[in-house]
Write a protein that holds these residues in place. Sequence first.
Motif, PDB file in Angstrom:
ATOM      1  N   UNK A 139       1.015  -1.247  -0.074  1.00 36.74           N
ATOM      2  CA  UNK A 139      -0.126   0.152  -0.055  1.00 36.74           C
ATOM      3  C   UNK A 139       0.796   1.400  -0.110  1.00 36.74           C
ATOM      4  N   UNK A 140       1.846   1.191   0.766  1.00 40.00           N
ATOM      5  CA  UNK A 140       2.541   2.820   0.600  1.00 40.00           C
ATOM      6  C   UNK A 140       3.118   3.070  -0.590  1.00 40.00           C
ATOM      7  N   UNK A 141       3.852   1.889  -1.381  1.00 42.43           N
ATOM      8  CA  UNK A 141       4.149   2.243  -2.891  1.00 42.43           C
ATOM      9  C   UNK A 141       2.848   2.595  -3.766  1.00 42.43           C
ATOM     10  N   UNK A 142       1.667   2.008  -3.531  1.00 40.99           N
ATOM     11  CA  UNK A 142       0.735   2.518  -4.183  1.00 40.99           C
ATOM     12  C   UNK A 142       0.248   3.963  -4.200  1.00 40.99           C
ATOM     13  N   UNK A 143       0.445   4.433  -2.858  1.00 48.27           N
ATOM     14  CA  UNK A 143      -0.053   5.709  -2.316  1.00 48.27           C
ATOM     15  C   UNK A 143       0.967   6.683  -3.067  1.00 48.27           C
ATOM     16  N   UNK A 144       2.465   6.206  -3.122  1.00 47.60           N
ATOM     17  CA  UNK A 144       3.403   7.158  -3.536  1.00 47.60           C
ATOM     18  C   UNK A 144       3.790   7.911  -2.326  1.00 47.60           C
ATOM     19  N   UNK A 145       4.959   7.655  -2.005  1.00 47.97           N
ATOM     20  CA  UNK A 145       5.484   8.209  -0.759  1.00 47.97           C
ATOM     21  C   UNK A 145       4.539   8.166   0.661  1.00 47.97           C
ATOM     22  N   UNK A 146       4.299   6.831   0.539  1.00 51.48           N
ATOM     23  CA  UNK A 146       3.211   6.490   1.695  1.00 51.48           C
ATOM     24  C   UNK A 146       3.877   6.051   3.150  1.00 51.48           C
ATOM     25  N   UNK A 147       3.463   5.891   3.919  1.00 49.68           N
ATOM     26  CA  UNK A 147       3.625   5.627   5.176  1.00 49.68           C
ATOM     27  C   UNK A 147       2.561   5.082   6.136  1.00 49.68           C
ATOM     28  N   UNK A 148       2.570   3.829   6.660  1.00 47.84           N
ATOM     29  CA  UNK A 148       1.153   3.353   7.268  1.00 47.84           C
ATOM     30  C   UNK A 148       1.221   3.474   8.859  1.00 47.84           C
ATOM     31  N   UNK A 149       0.320   3.628   9.756  1.00 45.21           N
ATOM     32  CA  UNK A 149       0.636   3.600  11.183  1.00 45.21           C
ATOM     33  C   UNK A 149      -0.722   2.977  11.577  1.00 45.21           C
ATOM     34  N   UNK A 150      -0.863   2.164  12.290  1.00 42.27           N
ATOM     35  CA  UNK A 150      -2.036   1.490  12.680  1.00 42.27           C
ATOM     36  C   UNK A 150      -1.902   0.276  13.512  1.00 42.27           C
ATOM     37  N   UNK A 151      -2.986  -0.570  13.541  1.00 43.67           N
ATOM     38  CA  UNK A 151      -2.825  -1.864  14.094  1.00 43.67           C
ATOM     39  C   UNK A 151      -4.137  -2.709  13.786  1.00 43.67           C
TER      40      UNK A 151
END
Length: 368
Positions: A139-151
């Motif tokens: 997903x971060x690559x699909x977003x482009x400069x993405x970074x995930x935070x969660x659980x």
Amino acid sequence: MTQFKLGHAAENEWQKAADQVIQQIGACEECNLAFLYVTDAFSNELSKLLRYLKEQTGIAHWVGSIGNGICCTNTEYYDQPAIVVLACQFPQEQFRIFDMAQEEQQAPPPANPNDFSLRPAVVHGDPRNGHLPETIQELPEQLGNGYLIGGLTSSENHYFQVADDLTEGSLSGVIFEDIPMVTGLSQGCTPITGPRKLTACDHHMAITIDDRPALEVFKEDIGEVLARDIDRAAGYIFAAFPVQGSDTGDYLVRNVIGFDPDNNLLAIGEHMSPDTPIMFCRRDGKSAIEDMQRMLADVKKRLKGAEPKGGLYISCLGRGRHLFGENSEEMKMISEVFGDIPLVGFYANGEIAGQRLYGYTGVLTLFL
């Protein structure tokens, strides 16, 4: 003007809890996004609760999850019906709710290669979905400069997430664009030795480490006292897999789930591949406190004097009261460093940071 307002309550009846939260939040005409976390006890009422909160607050967009435990500023809720809400105001064009369980939202819009905007996303996932590790990585690559935070949702009954409406089965949350924030990750473990090499394995079974019997190496690393009574190591000693390419000494922690003394084998809760680095680490209250203090100091340094206005904290089910003490000590550590900022979160069945699914970690996000 970005703003954050906190409301939280523990009540046997969901509407009483909701009314307390609404009263604490107060007037929030400008708020357009809210984070909602509820304990298991309200899982059956979550649909009614969400609808009521929308109607009474006028906040259009909601994201969140059920948790076996939930948390907010200086407070942790376990084993009781409880709600925490963080009402926020962000520029409307700089966030978007998504739900990958919905067919039309299987993937975010393709990234523009000439757009270098930072796109962090706060995400919640269904732990029953075996494809989530791959989704989290992609997903971060699909977003482009993405970074995930969660659980991942933790629950004894239902596994609902909130993405404007109730959802389950995949990954959902909110994607931000150029919203200033700082994140930190606390592992809560201390490596016993430096990395070794897993030289032979079969799925979850470690056969050899550094070309020696895996259980023999494990006993050597944990020390003579624990090795004499190896069952004592369960829940205290973990396997750790260093993240290759990381410049921060990052590693993924996994359970040691069994021993085969007759064949000198070691079972680990991870689908392993040969020729990967492996080490062993200990996890206890002292290690957790030290690493939490390290993470908080690092985040404060990276703020460069800026004052956080609100935040999220997603921690592991095995942390909280089990490592830090019964009196909401984990959450109080955050306030000791940053003050009593409005902050909410939950105790997850796996924590998400960057492109990876972790265990036994605490993930802190501060909005500036």
